[in-house]
Design a protein around this motif. Sequence first.
Motif, PDB file in Angstrom:
ATOM      1  N   PRO A   1       0.978  -1.187  -0.119  1.00  0.00           N
ATOM      2  CA  PRO A   1       0.075  -0.138  -0.056  1.00  0.00           C
ATOM      3  C   PRO A   1       0.995   1.371   0.055  1.00  0.00           C
ATOM      4  O   PRO A   1       1.894   1.127   0.198  1.00  0.00           O
ATOM      5  N   VAL A   2       0.167   2.480  -0.324  1.00  0.00           N
ATOM      6  CA  VAL A   2       0.728   3.656   0.183  1.00  0.00           C
ATOM      7  C   VAL A   2       0.416   4.305   1.372  1.00  0.00           C
ATOM      8  O   VAL A   2      -0.705   3.994   1.814  1.00  0.00           O
ATOM      9  N   ALA A   3       1.413   4.376   2.353  1.00  0.00           N
ATOM     10  CA  ALA A   3       1.244   4.858   3.503  1.00  0.00           C
ATOM     11  C   ALA A   3       0.781   6.324   3.497  1.00  0.00           C
ATOM     12  O   ALA A   3       1.469   7.039   2.801  1.00  0.00           O
ATOM     13  N   PHE A   4      -0.477   6.761   4.092  1.00  0.00           N
ATOM     14  CA  PHE A   4      -1.102   7.837   4.171  1.00  0.00           C
ATOM     15  C   PHE A   4      -0.980   8.526   5.423  1.00  0.00           C
ATOM     16  O   PHE A   4      -1.362   8.114   6.402  1.00  0.00           O
ATOM     17  N   TYR A   5      -0.808  10.028   5.621  1.00  0.00           N
ATOM     18  CA  TYR A   5      -0.472  10.661   6.669  1.00  0.00           C
ATOM     19  C   TYR A   5      -0.974  12.018   6.358  1.00  0.00           C
ATOM     20  O   TYR A   5      -0.549  12.685   5.600  1.00  0.00           O
ATOM     21  N   ALA A   6      -1.859  12.812   7.326  1.00  0.00           N
ATOM     22  CA  ALA A   6      -2.103  14.180   7.368  1.00  0.00           C
ATOM     23  C   ALA A   6      -1.855  14.685   8.809  1.00  0.00           C
ATOM     24  O   ALA A   6      -2.777  14.473   9.865  1.00  0.00           O
ATOM     25  N   PRO A   7      -0.885  15.319   8.857  1.00  0.00           N
ATOM     26  CA  PRO A   7      -0.324  15.844  10.277  1.00  0.00           C
ATOM     27  C   PRO A   7      -1.123  16.898  10.826  1.00  0.00           C
ATOM     28  O   PRO A   7      -1.253  17.235  12.035  1.00  0.00           O
ATOM     29  N   LEU A   8      -1.915  17.746  10.055  1.00  0.00           N
ATOM     30  CA  LEU A   8      -2.868  18.660  10.543  1.00  0.00           C
ATOM     31  C   LEU A   8      -4.042  18.006  11.010  1.00  0.00           C
ATOM     32  O   LEU A   8      -4.626  18.564  12.136  1.00  0.00           O
TER      33      LEU A   8
ATOM     34  N   ARG B   1     -11.725  16.909   4.867  1.00  0.00           N
ATOM     35  CA  ARG B   1     -12.297  16.660   3.622  1.00  0.00           C
ATOM     36  C   ARG B   1     -11.252  16.437   2.399  1.00  0.00           C
ATOM     37  O   ARG B   1     -11.235  15.376   1.801  1.00  0.00           O
ATOM     38  N   MET B   2     -10.404  17.405   2.417  1.00  0.00           N
ATOM     39  CA  MET B   2      -9.049  17.358   1.451  1.00  0.00           C
ATOM     40  C   MET B   2      -8.504  16.028   1.603  1.00  0.00           C
ATOM     41  O   MET B   2      -8.012  15.309   0.681  1.00  0.00           O
ATOM     42  N   ALA B   3      -8.157  15.671   2.960  1.00  0.00           N
ATOM     43  CA  ALA B   3      -7.221  14.206   2.985  1.00  0.00           C
ATOM     44  C   ALA B   3      -8.049  12.968   2.661  1.00  0.00           C
ATOM     45  O   ALA B   3      -7.744  12.151   2.359  1.00  0.00           O
ATOM     46  N   GLN B   4      -9.588  13.264   3.034  1.00  0.00           N
ATOM     47  CA  GLN B   4     -10.516  12.192   2.357  1.00  0.00           C
ATOM     48  C   GLN B   4     -10.475  12.036   0.922  1.00  0.00           C
ATOM     49  O   GLN B   4     -10.423  10.865   0.298  1.00  0.00           O
TER      50      GLN B   4
ATOM     51  N   ALA C   1      -8.843   9.199  -4.116  1.00  0.00           N
ATOM     52  CA  ALA C   1      -8.052   9.194  -5.277  1.00  0.00           C
ATOM     53  C   ALA C   1      -7.103   8.459  -5.648  1.00  0.00           C
ATOM     54  O   ALA C   1      -6.955   7.651  -6.588  1.00  0.00           O
ATOM     55  N   LEU C   2      -6.307   8.127  -4.532  1.00  0.00           N
ATOM     56  CA  LEU C   2      -5.215   7.176  -4.375  1.00  0.00           C
ATOM     57  C   LEU C   2      -5.869   5.799  -4.394  1.00  0.00           C
ATOM     58  O   LEU C   2      -5.189   4.921  -5.227  1.00  0.00           O
ATOM     59  N   GLU C   3      -6.932   5.675  -3.796  1.00  0.00           N
ATOM     60  CA  GLU C   3      -7.446   4.371  -3.801  1.00  0.00           C
ATOM     61  C   GLU C   3      -8.147   3.939  -5.431  1.00  0.00           C
ATOM     62  O   GLU C   3      -7.865   3.012  -5.911  1.00  0.00           O
ATOM     63  N   ARG C   4      -8.668   4.985  -5.992  1.00  0.00           N
ATOM     64  CA  ARG C   4      -9.279   4.981  -7.322  1.00  0.00           C
ATOM     65  C   ARG C   4      -8.234   4.638  -8.049  1.00  0.00           C
ATOM     66  O   ARG C   4      -8.185   3.846  -9.383  1.00  0.00           O
ATOM     67  N   ALA C   5      -7.034   5.305  -8.156  1.00  0.00           N
ATOM     68  CA  ALA C   5      -5.796   5.198  -8.947  1.00  0.00           C
ATOM     69  C   ALA C   5      -5.042   3.687  -8.743  1.00  0.00           C
ATOM     70  O   ALA C   5      -4.126   3.462  -9.435  1.00  0.00           O
ATOM     71  N   GLY C   6      -5.688   2.801  -7.888  1.00  0.00           N
ATOM     72  CA  GLY C   6      -4.943   1.610  -7.358  1.00  0.00           C
ATOM     73  C   GLY C   6      -3.848   1.696  -6.523  1.00  0.00           C
ATOM     74  O   GLY C   6      -3.358   0.546  -6.525  1.00  0.00           O
TER      75      GLY C   6
ATOM     76  N   THR D   1     -16.975  12.413  -5.904  1.00  0.00           N
ATOM     77  CA  THR D   1     -18.094  12.046  -6.590  1.00  0.00           C
ATOM     78  C   THR D   1     -18.580  10.946  -5.724  1.00  0.00           C
ATOM     79  O   THR D   1     -18.110  10.368  -4.860  1.00  0.00           O
ATOM     80  N   ASP D   2     -20.226  10.764  -5.847  1.00  0.00           N
ATOM     81  CA  ASP D   2     -20.850   9.662  -5.004  1.00  0.00           C
ATOM     82  C   ASP D   2     -20.213   8.441  -5.100  1.00  0.00           C
ATOM     83  O   ASP D   2     -20.628   7.480  -4.254  1.00  0.00           O
ATOM     84  N   SER D   3     -19.494   8.061  -6.080  1.00  0.00           N
ATOM     85  CA  SER D   3     -19.148   6.701  -6.473  1.00  0.00           C
ATOM     86  C   SER D   3     -17.893   6.516  -5.818  1.00  0.00           C
ATOM     87  O   SER D   3     -17.202   5.436  -5.434  1.00  0.00           O
ATOM     88  N   LEU D   4     -17.053   7.618  -5.157  1.00  0.00           N
ATOM     89  CA  LEU D   4     -16.028   7.476  -4.343  1.00  0.00           C
ATOM     90  C   LEU D   4     -16.368   7.527  -2.546  1.00  0.00           C
ATOM     91  O   LEU D   4     -16.759   8.372  -2.316  1.00  0.00           O
ATOM     92  N   PRO D   5     -15.959   6.451  -2.175  1.00  0.00           N
ATOM     93  CA  PRO D   5     -16.330   6.140  -0.891  1.00  0.00           C
ATOM     94  C   PRO D   5     -15.378   7.241   0.136  1.00  0.00           C
ATOM     95  O   PRO D   5     -14.133   7.434  -0.425  1.00  0.00           O
ATOM     96  N   LEU D   6     -15.940   7.868   1.021  1.00  0.00           N
ATOM     97  CA  LEU D   6     -14.831   8.830   1.652  1.00  0.00           C
ATOM     98  C   LEU D   6     -14.935   8.214   3.245  1.00  0.00           C
ATOM     99  O   LEU D   6     -15.731   7.896   3.815  1.00  0.00           O
ATOM    100  N   VAL D   7     -13.566   8.341   3.823  1.00  0.00           N
ATOM    101  CA  VAL D   7     -13.410   7.981   5.290  1.00  0.00           C
ATOM    102  C   VAL D   7     -14.433   8.874   6.049  1.00  0.00           C
ATOM    103  O   VAL D   7     -14.629   9.955   6.086  1.00  0.00           O
ATOM    104  N   GLY D   8     -15.043   8.056   7.111  1.00  0.00           N
ATOM    105  CA  GLY D   8     -15.652   8.852   8.033  1.00  0.00           C
ATOM    106  C   GLY D   8     -17.208   8.983   7.503  1.00  0.00           C
ATOM    107  O   GLY D   8     -17.934   9.707   8.388  1.00  0.00           O
ATOM    108  N   GLU D   9     -17.487   8.784   6.427  1.00  0.00           N
ATOM    109  CA  GLU D   9     -18.953   8.988   5.715  1.00  0.00           C
ATOM    110  C   GLU D   9     -19.614   7.706   5.719  1.00  0.00           C
ATOM    111  O   GLU D   9     -19.036   6.743   5.560  1.00  0.00           O
ATOM    112  N   GLY D  10     -20.903   7.647   5.945  1.00  0.00           N
ATOM    113  CA  GLY D  10     -21.668   6.331   5.893  1.00  0.00           C
ATOM    114  C   GLY D  10     -23.009   6.470   5.977  1.00  0.00           C
ATOM    115  O   GLY D  10     -24.149   7.106   6.127  1.00  0.00           O
TER     116      GLY D  10
END
Length: 186
Positions: free
Chosen positions: A5-12, A25-28, A33-38, A177-186
């Motif tokens: 995987p790609v390790a992801f971090y958002a220090p803010l 939201r930008m981090a999500q 985008a990283l997920e969608r790009a594989g 877009t609605d087709s992209l799941p976002l962390v923390g939303e459900g």
Amino acid sequence: MSGGPVAFYAPLKAPDDATPSGDRRMAQLLLAALERAGYGPEIACRLRTFDGAGDKKIQERLRAEGEREAERLIAEYGTRPPAARPRAWFTYHVYYKAPDWTGPRVAAALGIPYVVAEGSRAAKRAGGPWALGHEGAERALDAARLIFVMTQNDRPSLEAARPAGQDLVDLPPFVGTDSLPLVGEG
């Protein structure tokens, strides 16, 4: 880049932080985008290094916590089979109030690329109350192989201090877009 995987971090602010914000939201969106790009991103760290007060003691504590987190992650990733280890480290939003003390160390130890989206240099902060945070942000930005420039206001300072071999790539605004799941939303 093949492998894990790609390790992801958002220090803010972590993408799954309970408090909504534009940074979350930008981090999500970047994760999606990283997920969608594989690239199979995984949140590597949730340590918030934000110091809004310019307090040297807070910055020293956050640096120590970031360095400990780096050592923990290096040990953890070392227990994984090589194909399951991160193939790159991606940090969103590095600046003097929220430096990345963790990613550059982990990336160097694993021999993987360190990538930043929305890095910002502020030379005027070098000697003020955020001097330590400034130092951490500068070190992280210097370590980046690639910086995605998300605002043209940041480009001049990034170009002026760009180390040899570092690429700056414009990342224009985008929306989910609605087709992209976002962390923390459900």
